[in-house]
Enzyme design. Structure first.
Site, PDB file in Angstrom:
ATOM      1  N   ARG A 194      -4.084 -33.123  10.518  1.00 15.12           N
ATOM      2  CA  ARG A 194      -4.823 -34.098   9.706  1.00 15.12           C
ATOM      3  C   ARG A 194      -4.859 -33.678   8.236  1.00 15.12           C
ATOM      4  O   ARG A 194      -4.653 -34.512   7.335  1.00 15.12           O
ATOM      5  CB  ARG A 194      -6.243 -34.244  10.263  1.00 15.12           C
ATOM      6  CG  ARG A 194      -6.265 -34.812  11.672  1.00 15.12           C
ATOM      7  CD  ARG A 194      -7.585 -34.551  12.398  1.00 15.12           C
ATOM      8  NE  ARG A 194      -8.682 -35.307  11.795  1.00 15.12           N
ATOM      9  CZ  ARG A 194      -9.924 -35.249  12.247  1.00 15.12           C
ATOM     10  NH1 ARG A 194     -10.221 -34.495  13.292  1.00 15.12           N
ATOM     11  NH2 ARG A 194     -10.886 -35.955  11.654  1.00 15.12           N
ATOM     12  N   LEU A 213      -8.514 -29.440  21.667  1.00 17.39           N
ATOM     13  CA  LEU A 213      -8.086 -30.658  20.977  1.00 17.39           C
ATOM     14  C   LEU A 213      -9.340 -31.274  20.376  1.00 17.39           C
ATOM     15  O   LEU A 213     -10.409 -31.222  20.979  1.00 17.39           O
ATOM     16  CB  LEU A 213      -7.450 -31.662  21.948  1.00 17.39           C
ATOM     17  CG  LEU A 213      -6.076 -31.333  22.539  1.00 17.39           C
ATOM     18  CD1 LEU A 213      -5.666 -32.419  23.530  1.00 17.39           C
ATOM     19  CD2 LEU A 213      -5.006 -31.191  21.461  1.00 17.39           C
ATOM     20  N   ASP A 214      -9.200 -31.869  19.191  1.00 13.62           N
ATOM     21  CA  ASP A 214     -10.328 -32.565  18.572  1.00 13.62           C
ATOM     22  C   ASP A 214     -10.822 -33.661  19.510  1.00 13.62           C
ATOM     23  O   ASP A 214     -10.052 -34.219  20.305  1.00 13.62           O
ATOM     24  CB  ASP A 214      -9.913 -33.224  17.245  1.00 13.62           C
ATOM     25  CG  ASP A 214      -9.604 -32.211  16.161  1.00 13.62           C
ATOM     26  OD1 ASP A 214      -9.958 -31.030  16.334  1.00 13.62           O
ATOM     27  OD2 ASP A 214      -8.996 -32.613  15.148  1.00 13.62           O
ATOM     28  N   ARG A 215     -12.079 -34.010  19.350  1.00 14.02           N
ATOM     29  CA  ARG A 215     -12.698 -35.026  20.202  1.00 14.02           C
ATOM     30  C   ARG A 215     -11.916 -36.346  20.183  1.00 14.02           C
ATOM     31  O   ARG A 215     -11.725 -36.995  21.213  1.00 14.02           O
ATOM     32  CB  ARG A 215     -14.131 -35.256  19.720  1.00 14.02           C
ATOM     33  CG  ARG A 215     -14.940 -36.123  20.640  1.00 14.02           C
ATOM     34  CD  ARG A 215     -16.395 -36.175  20.208  1.00 14.02           C
ATOM     35  NE  ARG A 215     -17.168 -36.944  21.163  1.00 14.02           N
ATOM     36  CZ  ARG A 215     -18.480 -37.019  21.157  1.00 14.02           C
ATOM     37  NH1 ARG A 215     -19.178 -36.371  20.247  1.00 14.02           N
ATOM     38  NH2 ARG A 215     -19.126 -37.746  22.056  1.00 14.02           N
TER      39      ARG A 215
END
Length: 309
Positions: free
Chosen positions: A241, A140-142
């Protein structure tokens, strides 16, 4: 782990099938890859008292000799503090012998990297030394919170990643986007390619990119934003995104692909990060049972929705 003396490692069933170089990378944390290849090349690593090439695949019952390796002392900062350890223990929302699911806190990278001493997976290995194997099944992205799947056995890692590749694991996200999303727009299919822009890596729609499909569903429409459910058919970097941006509705709080004015308006409402939350994971466990795990929307994101309403 202490690397200062000779180690003799007995290879068990769950460790079999790995290349010896990959096995050593995971065992010798903090040792440069070039160093690992050097000890292999010089014959200092032995399997059943014989030299092996890096591509040798370990077998159950093998005796692996690892020579003493001097490594720089790890900084104390590479261990999680008490507050972080407590937070991560509380974040475990499901666990069995094969795997665990965490409700990942936003703002934490899943693994260490450039400029990041301590990632979530390194912190977990430190908190749970009794687990001989802990590995990320996906990332998962930060800035993203929510369901993160961790394998506790190599066999589980392979089994779960096979589902990811086959597209049979279901991943659902909640995302707040700019403007009023057209309810008829439910599927975005656009290949994505990683490109270097200056010093940072961005993802762009590109014909030479990897096939990427996201399914969107409207949950609630506000005057200046829409709350969506996004389901991934593929799992590419920054997929939701970029697909949302492509549709003309970038995510709230997205510094890379978002709209500056919209982000500012959301900041006024109290949004301090990317509004993206991995709310649900559904997959088959190693025992063949279908499992669905949910992570509730964090308080900071709920507050933003309450103010929008």
């Amino acid at each position: 782990m202490d690397h200062s003396s000779v180690q003799i490692i007995h290879i068990e069933k769950d460790q079999a099938g790995q290349r010896v170089d990959n096995f050593l990378f995971s065992r010798l944390k903090g040792v440069p890859k070039s160093r690992v290849y050097r000890i292999l090349r010089k014959g200092e690593v032995r399997v059943n008292k014989s030299r092996v090439k890096p591509e040798y695949r370990l077998q159950e019952g093998d005796q692996l000799r690892v020579p003493p390796i001097r490594t720089a002392e790890k900084k104390a900062s590479n261990r999680p503090g008490q507050a972080l350890a407590t937070l991560l223990k509380r974040s475990v929302i499901y666990e069995d012998d094969e795997l665990m699911v965490l409700n990942k806190p936003a703002g934490m990278a899943v693994h260490a990297g450039s400029g990041i001493n301590l990632g979530l997976i390194e912190a977990l290995r430190s908190i749970y030394p009794e687990y001989r194997f802990l590995e990320l099944v996906h990332r998962l992205d930060r800035g993203t919170s929510g369901c993160l799947l961790i394998a506790k056995k190599r066999s589980a890692l392979r089994f779960l990643q096979d589902q990811l590749r086959a597209g049979t694991m279901e991943k659902s996200y909640l995302a707040l986007v700019m403007g009023r999303w057209d309810k008829g727009q439910t599927k975005i299919e656009a290949p994505l390619l990683k490109v270097a822009v200056g010093e940072e890596m961005l993802v762009r729609p590109h014909v030479e990119g990897k096939s990427s499909i996201t399914h969107f569903g409207v949950i609630q429409v506000f005057s200046q934003a829409t709350l969506l459910q996004a389901k991934l058919e593929t799992g590419r970097t920054h997929q939701i995104r970029v697909h949302a941006q492509l549709a003309g509705h970038p995510l709230a709080g997205d510094e890379k692909y978002g709209d500056r004015d919209f982000n500012q308006a959301m900041k006024v409402l109290g949004l301090k990060r990317l509004f993206l939350h991995a709310c649900e994971l559904s997959f088959k466990t190693c025992s063949g049972r279908w499992l669905t795990v949910s992570a509730p929307l964090p308080d900071d994101l709920e507050l933003v929705l309450a103010r929008l309403r």
